[in-house]
Design an enzyme around this catalytic site. Structure first.
Site, PDB file in Angstrom:
ATOM      1  N   GLU A   7     -37.159 -50.883  42.697  1.00  0.00           N
ATOM      2  CA  GLU A   7     -36.415 -50.488  41.496  1.00  0.00           C
ATOM      3  C   GLU A   7     -35.018 -50.020  41.887  1.00  0.00           C
ATOM      4  O   GLU A   7     -34.863 -49.168  42.770  1.00  0.00           O
ATOM      5  CB  GLU A   7     -37.132 -49.360  40.752  1.00  0.00           C
ATOM      6  CG  GLU A   7     -38.435 -49.764  40.104  1.00  0.00           C
ATOM      7  CD  GLU A   7     -39.074 -48.638  39.304  1.00  0.00           C
ATOM      8  OE1 GLU A   7     -40.027 -48.916  38.563  1.00  0.00           O
ATOM      9  OE2 GLU A   7     -38.619 -47.479  39.418  1.00  0.00           O
ATOM     10  N   CYS A   8     -34.011 -50.585  41.241  1.00  0.00           N
ATOM     11  CA  CYS A   8     -32.620 -50.149  41.350  1.00  0.00           C
ATOM     12  C   CYS A   8     -32.136 -50.169  42.798  1.00  0.00           C
ATOM     13  O   CYS A   8     -31.825 -51.225  43.325  1.00  0.00           O
ATOM     14  CB  CYS A   8     -32.452 -48.773  40.709  1.00  0.00           C
ATOM     15  SG  CYS A   8     -30.750 -48.412  40.207  1.00  0.00           S
ATOM     16  N   ALA A   9     -32.072 -49.031  43.468  1.00  0.00           N
ATOM     17  CA  ALA A   9     -31.632 -49.007  44.865  1.00  0.00           C
ATOM     18  C   ALA A   9     -32.519 -49.899  45.718  1.00  0.00           C
ATOM     19  O   ALA A   9     -32.046 -50.535  46.675  1.00  0.00           O
ATOM     20  CB  ALA A   9     -31.652 -47.583  45.401  1.00  0.00           C
TER      21      ALA A   9
END
Length: 491
Positions: A359-361
């Site tokens: 997720e994301c990073a």
């Protein structure tokens, strides 16, 4: 807003008229002061924030947790509160933005820049909404630097705006002088609101920040502990702790049945083909965003959770699955790039068909490179940091089968980033509509990877997590002799 059962633990909600009023400093210092006074404090944060709960955890000595009706549904808030408050004698909940600020909805067409939740939903997920659900009184933190007698009108407005929200008192922040304090106390008394604390202007209490808000406590280490200690010491002398505890104890609502990770996954748990597959969860300074319930649910689904630090560790040799959450890889790009062994481990893990949830990073770290720094290369797309903030709730539908979801399954998640990734040949993970109604597709799925910018709360996706653990069990590797020592070294 109608009160519902929220458990019997005494609780107060720290709110404010607007962002920037000092909620995080007051909440963290209050938690620390209560703990120093002998209380067992359960800390919570309204909304999808990952950073504030890190400071709460340092102050409380137990995990900070989130309460977000948009992500988990209003019906889960009271049970999640009861779960997080177990063993505590008081709970402190930090609000989000202003007291009545929630998910923004365009009432003309039912859409919003946050994905759209339908007309009549203004304020869903606000601090007032959560306080009403758990039946807890609100203490309002006001930045008093620009206020005088007119503070009475501001307080009157908050007191009368929604009678279902109980405001028990006010904490005056950034008070300039004894005379200023006297005038402000008179204003509060005029509307019958007790002053529960007075904080002088104290610049040393500020917490360093950068492009996405405060610097996470996990990155600051000793500095974070020192900052929390300073907040605790200052707030302990500035707050009326007995009055705050009395306000919390005045809360009177029926007990709620506490949320249970085991019960949440039970209808979806599958029989594992091997015993307790290892799920390696990225931690350390670069990957600090996550929900406490995630590891609890993975464990309940049959996994053994092992935390590793991508800055220095290799992947545990017996990892059947990998979870890489949010954080700040752009701040640690050189160190991430230098860990070539881990980058190779991740590529081999994915190539072997073992699942990865990012997720994301985590999505950025799976890319081939981030602003010129080599990343893991699991995905053959570039990542970059940029000036534009992408922020908001998203109502998304899965558009590809993956190690987590099946096509057509729907979720509500949250985006919060200043980065982007390039296009590739991979299938997308999600589709949603923006404020104008235009459909767009986001994220990446492969045979072994589900990666996107969308942050999801694990309590809302028990079936997906069970599916992930089941896949990890099916493809979990035997521990190789040349890597046997790696697992023992992981924390």
């Amino acid at each position: 807003m109608v009160n519902s059962a929220g458990g019997s633990t005494p609780a107060v909600v720290i709110a404010a008229p607007s962002s920037g009023s000092g909620k995080t400093t007051v909440t963290t210092g209050l938690i620390g002061a209560l703990r120093a006074a002998g209380h067992r404090v359960a800390p919570f944060k309204v909304g999808p924030d990952y950073i504030d709960p890190g400071y709460h955890a340092v102050a409380a000595g137990r995990p900070g947790r989130n309460l977000d009706p948009n992500l988990v549904g209003a019906e889960r808030i009271a049970p999640l509160f009861a779960h997080g408050a177990a063993g505590a004698d008081i709970a402190v909940v930090e609000g989000v933005m202003g007291l009545f600020d929630g998910r923004i909805v365009d009432h003309d067409n039912g859409s919003s820049d946050d994905g759209g939740i339908g007309a009549g939903s203004l304020g869903v997920g606000s601090t007032a909404h959560v306080a009403s659900i758990i039946g807890a009184p609100v203490i309002l933190v006001v930045d008093a630097a620009g206020h005088s007698q007119s503070l009475a009108a501001v307080l009157h407005g908050f007191l009368s705006y929604d009678p279902s929200v109980s405001i028990a008192g006010v904490i005056l922040n950034r008070v300039g002088s004894p005379r200023h304090e006297m005038v402000l106390r008179q204003a509060a008394a005029r509307v019958g609101l007790p002053v529960l604390g007075v904080l002088r202007r104290h610049p040393s209490l500020t917490v360093p920040s950068r492009h996405l808000g405060l610097i996470p406590a996990a990155e600051r280490n000793a500095d974070a502990v020192a900052a929390v200690d300073a907040m605790t010491a200052h707030l302990r002398g500035a707050l009326d702790l007995p009055a705050i505890v009395a306000a919390a104890r005045a809360r009177s609502v029926p007990d709620a049945t506490a949320w249970s990770a085991s019960e949440a996954v039970a209808p979806h748990r599958r029989t594992a083909t091997t015993e307790s597959p290892v799920i390696a969860v990225a931690g350390g300074a670069a990957f600090t965003f996550g929900y406490a319930e995630h590891a609890e649910m993975l464990t309940a689904a049959g996994a053994r959770v092992v935390v590793f630090d991508p800055l220095v560790d290799r992947l545990p040799a017996d990892a059947g699955g990998v979870v890489i959450g949010g954080g700040f890889p752009e701040e640690h790009a050189e160190a991430l790039a230098a860990n070539e062994l881990l980058r190779a481990d991740l590529r081999a893990h994915a190539a072997a068909g073992r699942p990865i949830h990012a997720e994301c990073a985590g999505l950025l770290y799976l890319c081939a490179q981030l602003d010129g720094h080599p990343m893991s290369g699991v995905l053959d797309i570039p990542g970059h940091f940029g000036p534009t903030l992408t922020l908001g709730y998203r109502d998304a539908v899965a558009v590809s089968d993956s190690v987590l979801f099946r096509t057509g399954e729907r979720v509500t998640g949250h985006e919060f980033h200043r980065s982007g990734v390039g296009d590739g040949a991979h299938a997308p993970a999600w589709a949603w509509r923006d404020a104008s109604g235009r459909a767009s597709r986001h994220g990446v799925t492969t045979a072994s990877v589900h990666a996107s910018y969308l942050h999801l709360h694990p309590a809302s996706i028990p079936e997906a997590l069970c599916r992930f653990v089941s896949r990890a069990a099916e493809v979990a590797p035997a521990l190789s002799s040349d890597r046997a020592g790696d697992t023992a070294g992981a924390s």
